[in-house]
Scaffold this motif. Structure first.
Motif, PDB file in Angstrom:
ATOM      1  N   THR A  38       0.983  -0.947  -0.115  1.00  0.00           N
ATOM      2  CA  THR A  38      -0.183   0.143   0.053  1.00  0.00           C
ATOM      3  C   THR A  38       1.177   1.476  -0.181  1.00  0.00           C
ATOM      4  N   ASN A  40       1.713   3.074   2.471  1.00  0.00           N
ATOM      5  CA  ASN A  40       2.354   3.170   3.689  1.00  0.00           C
ATOM      6  C   ASN A  40       3.970   2.159   2.560  1.00  0.00           C
ATOM      7  N   PRO A 149      -0.305  -3.843  10.110  1.00  0.00           N
ATOM      8  CA  PRO A 149       0.815  -2.607  10.018  1.00  0.00           C
ATOM      9  C   PRO A 149      -0.163  -1.486  10.389  1.00  0.00           C
ATOM     10  N   THR A 201     -10.389  14.692   1.401  1.00  0.00           N
ATOM     11  CA  THR A 201      -9.716  13.559   0.303  1.00  0.00           C
ATOM     12  C   THR A 201      -9.784  14.417  -1.040  1.00  0.00           C
ATOM     13  N   ALA A 286       5.298   6.342  16.575  1.00  0.00           N
ATOM     14  CA  ALA A 286       4.175   5.243  16.636  1.00  0.00           C
ATOM     15  C   ALA A 286       5.330   4.655  17.750  1.00  0.00           C
ATOM     16  N   GLY A 342       0.445   7.462  -7.201  1.00  0.00           N
ATOM     17  CA  GLY A 342      -0.264   8.334  -6.971  1.00  0.00           C
ATOM     18  C   GLY A 342      -2.123   6.709  -7.960  1.00  0.00           C
TER      19      GLY A 342
HETATM   20  N1  LIG Z   1       3.279   7.292  11.090  1.00  0.00           N
HETATM   21  C1  LIG Z   1       3.835   5.459  10.997  1.00  0.00           C
HETATM   22  O1  LIG Z   1       3.899   5.223  12.104  1.00  0.00           O
HETATM   23  C2  LIG Z   1       2.436   5.364  10.130  1.00  0.00           C
HETATM   24  C3  LIG Z   1       2.189   4.758  10.185  1.00  0.00           C
HETATM   25  C4  LIG Z   1       1.096   3.140   9.449  1.00  0.00           C
HETATM   26  C5  LIG Z   1       1.282   4.307   8.112  1.00  0.00           C
HETATM   27  N2  LIG Z   1       1.444   5.880   7.715  1.00  0.00           N
HETATM   28  C6  LIG Z   1       1.175   6.109   6.980  1.00  0.00           C
HETATM   29  O2  LIG Z   1       0.064   6.850   5.924  1.00  0.00           O
HETATM   30  C7  LIG Z   1       0.087   6.506   5.412  1.00  0.00           C
HETATM   31  C8  LIG Z   1      -1.052   6.224   4.369  1.00  0.00           C
HETATM   32  O3  LIG Z   1      -0.432   5.106   4.162  1.00  0.00           O
HETATM   33  P1  LIG Z   1      -1.866   3.732   3.664  1.00  0.00           P
HETATM   34  O4  LIG Z   1      -0.885   2.590   3.301  1.00  0.00           O
HETATM   35  O5  LIG Z   1      -3.445   3.393   4.465  1.00  0.00           O
HETATM   36  O6  LIG Z   1      -2.617   3.800   1.822  1.00  0.00           O
HETATM   37  P2  LIG Z   1      -3.504   3.774   0.811  1.00  0.00           P
HETATM   38  O7  LIG Z   1      -4.501   3.436   2.033  1.00  0.00           O
HETATM   39  O8  LIG Z   1      -2.540   2.877   0.078  1.00  0.00           O
HETATM   40  O9  LIG Z   1      -3.496   5.430   0.164  1.00  0.00           O
HETATM   41  C9  LIG Z   1      -4.415   5.584  -0.658  1.00  0.00           C
HETATM   42  C10 LIG Z   1      -4.516   7.328  -0.739  1.00  0.00           C
HETATM   43  O10 LIG Z   1      -3.648   7.495  -1.105  1.00  0.00           O
HETATM   44  C11 LIG Z   1      -3.270   8.771  -0.912  1.00  0.00           C
HETATM   45  N3  LIG Z   1      -2.675   8.717  -2.007  1.00  0.00           N
HETATM   46  C12 LIG Z   1      -1.604   7.718  -2.392  1.00  0.00           C
HETATM   47  N4  LIG Z   1      -0.912   7.635  -3.375  1.00  0.00           N
HETATM   48  C13 LIG Z   1      -0.816   8.612  -3.546  1.00  0.00           C
HETATM   49  C14 LIG Z   1      -0.573   9.805  -4.890  1.00  0.00           C
HETATM   50  N5  LIG Z   1       0.893   9.835  -5.252  1.00  0.00           N
HETATM   51  N6  LIG Z   1      -0.577  10.971  -5.108  1.00  0.00           N
HETATM   52  C15 LIG Z   1      -2.240  11.384  -4.833  1.00  0.00           C
HETATM   53  N7  LIG Z   1      -2.493  10.574  -3.231  1.00  0.00           N
HETATM   54  C16 LIG Z   1      -2.484   9.828  -3.244  1.00  0.00           C
HETATM   55  C17 LIG Z   1      -4.940   8.705  -1.696  1.00  0.00           C
HETATM   56  O11 LIG Z   1      -5.510   9.816  -1.136  1.00  0.00           O
HETATM   57  P3  LIG Z   1      -6.775  11.007  -1.063  1.00  0.00           P
HETATM   58  O12 LIG Z   1      -7.304  11.033  -1.712  1.00  0.00           O
HETATM   59  O13 LIG Z   1      -7.395  11.122   0.237  1.00  0.00           O
HETATM   60  O14 LIG Z   1      -5.431  12.398  -0.663  1.00  0.00           O
HETATM   61  C18 LIG Z   1      -5.155   7.770  -1.906  1.00  0.00           C
HETATM   62  O15 LIG Z   1      -6.832   7.508  -1.940  1.00  0.00           O
HETATM   63  C19 LIG Z   1       1.478   6.730   4.514  1.00  0.00           C
HETATM   64  O16 LIG Z   1       1.742   8.103   3.979  1.00  0.00           O
HETATM   65  C20 LIG Z   1       2.335   5.494   5.543  1.00  0.00           C
HETATM   66  O17 LIG Z   1       3.357   5.796   5.597  1.00  0.00           O
HETATM   67  C21 LIG Z   1       2.217   6.123   8.711  1.00  0.00           C
END
Ligand SMILES: NC(=O)c1ccc[n+]([C@@H]2O[C@H](COP(=O)([O-])OP(=O)(O)OC[C@H]3O[C@@H](n4cnc5c(N)ncnc54)[C@H](OP(=O)(O)O)[C@@H]3O)[C@@H](O)[C@H]2O)c1
Length: 356
Positions: A38, A40, A149, A201, A286, A342
């Motif tokens: 994903t 992430n 995760p 979003t 975290a 994206g």
């Molecule tokens: N700090 C931590 O410990 C931690 C832990 C887990 C996840 N995270 C972070 O949370 C975020 C979400 O992760 P996920 O795996 O849940 O994501 P995901 O489900 O794959 O998210 C998909 C969504 O992200 C946006 N997106 C993704 N790539 C894009 C791009 N290149 N350009 C524009 N929009 C894009 C779009 O949302 P919108 O159109 O709604 O913007 C898309 O619908 C990541 O950055 C991840 O690293 C952080």
């Protein structure tokens, strides 16, 4: 086989085919069975250097192996107490195999004590045996690889916000609301009767995000001037400078806390100017919360709370998440490049495997 990404140009990627690794004394070979992919994982690559994500799985000079979460089986072992056939869940490279140096081997699993991982956060070095894992369920392996995760982080953020009494606010604003991490957090926050959850979003994902049924309101990035101005906390999964500035400017002193969690919009990030209205964005780390809750509740107490929260979440995801099963290098490369750029349907997610 290893999937390698050029550290200086994330669009450049290739596969290396190496011979089967031989374990030295004290080492074991894990066959990487399947893993989730994903945004992430894209963030791991984007911050590979800055946050040492490239350091987990060494690669040829200039290249990186982007970490993924998945299942693996011990195929060759020179470690007492770790039998071939043992299956584990954990942090893996997008490769066919991984050589580990298991320590603290026990019924729960083991820790990879390879010297290059010694300074890296411990939570990423632990491998949980599936036969002793409170969250493991054979019927939902894809969901565990993809969501575990992310849910883990969302659980910690929900707990952090509750612990801080939402910094005095009753509204939580989440960016990249269509992402799995954000919707998991919204799912948890929605169970709190005193919290309103607003999702931000892209316009293309407004309907999907509303349809999830866990946000009280969904606002598209191009309509941020319609955002309410009641006291709120901001949880930023997008990392988008323009969105951050708009949210901070709109709420200003009504913004009680601004937490940095993700960077899905990795091509639209920017420095945080001193002039940013409202509180300084603060990185949500975290591991600090894991350490706190492990000390407060004990390891078992923490894990059993997490397992209790996981069940209903998993059931909810079954109503909307479609798993795309991909096999082989072409499937991995195209899923990776789609995520990087994206090209994402938020209702779907990839589970992948490489040949041996
Ligand atoms: N700090 C931590 O410990 C931690 C832990 C887990 C996840 N995270 C972070 O949370 C975020 C979400 O992760 P996920 O795996 O849940 O994501 P995901 O489900 O794959 O998210 C998909 C969504 O992200 C946006 N997106 C993704 N790539 C894009 C791009 N290149 N350009 C524009 N929009 C894009 C779009 O949302 P919108 O159109 O709604 O913007 C898309 O619908 C990541 O950055 C991840 O690293 C952080």
């Amino acid at each position: 086989m290893d999937f390698l990404i050029a550290r200086e140009d994330l669009h450049s990627c290739r596969f290396d085919e190496l011979g089967a690794p031989e374990p030295d004394a004290g080492q074991a070979v894990l066959r990487v069975e399947r893993f989730g992919l994903t945004s992430n994982n894209i963030t791991y690559a984007k911050f590979g250097e800055a946050m040492s994500y490239w350091d987990f799985f060494p690669a040829p000079e200039g290249w990186g192996r982007m970490p993924v979460w998945g299942f693996a089986e011990v195929t060759d072992t020179r470690v007492d107490g770790l039998a071939p056939g043992t299956r584990v869940y954990g942090y893996l490279p997008p490769s066919s195999e991984l050589v580990v140096m298991p320590a603290s081997v026990g019924e729960q699993g083991f820790v990879d004590a390879s010297p290059h991982r010694a300074e890296l956060p411990g939570a990423y070095n632990a491998y949980a045996r599936v036969d002793a894992d409170a969250i493991y369920d054979a019927d939902s392996e894809p969901q565990q690889m993809l969501l575990r995760p992310l849910f883990f982080t969302s659980y910690l953020i929900d707990d952090f916000l509750a612990d801080a009494s939402m910094f005095g606010a009753r509204t939580a604003i989440l960016s990249s609301a269509s992402s799995k991490t954000a919707s998991a957090l919204a799912f948890l926050l929605a169970q709190r009767s005193d919290v309103d959850v607003i999702g931000l979003t892209s316009s293309r994902s407004v309907d999907f995000t509303r349809g999830l049924g866990v946000y009280d309101d969904v606002v598209s990035y191009d309509e941020l001037d319609s955002l309410g101005t009641d006291p709120a906390v901001y949880v930023d999964m997008a990392g988008d400078a323009e969105v951050r500035t708009a949210v901070h400017a709109r709420l200003d002193s009504a913004l009680a806390h601004s937490a940095v969690v993700g960077a899905t919009h990795h091509d639209r990030m920017g420095d945080v100017p001193d002039s940013l209205p409202g509180p300084r964005p603060k990185f949500f780390f975290a591991p600090d919360r894991v350490a706190k809750r492990t000390s407060d509740w004990g390891r078992d107490g923490f894990e059993s709370r997490l397992a209790d929260a996981w069940g209903p979440y998993l059931q909810w995801c079954e109503g909307w998440l479609e798993v795309l099963d991909g096999q082989g290098p072409d499937a991995l490369k195209s899923a990776y490049l789609d995520l990087l750029d994206g090209r994402i349907d938020p209702a779907k997610a990839h589970v992948l495997a490489l040949p041996r």
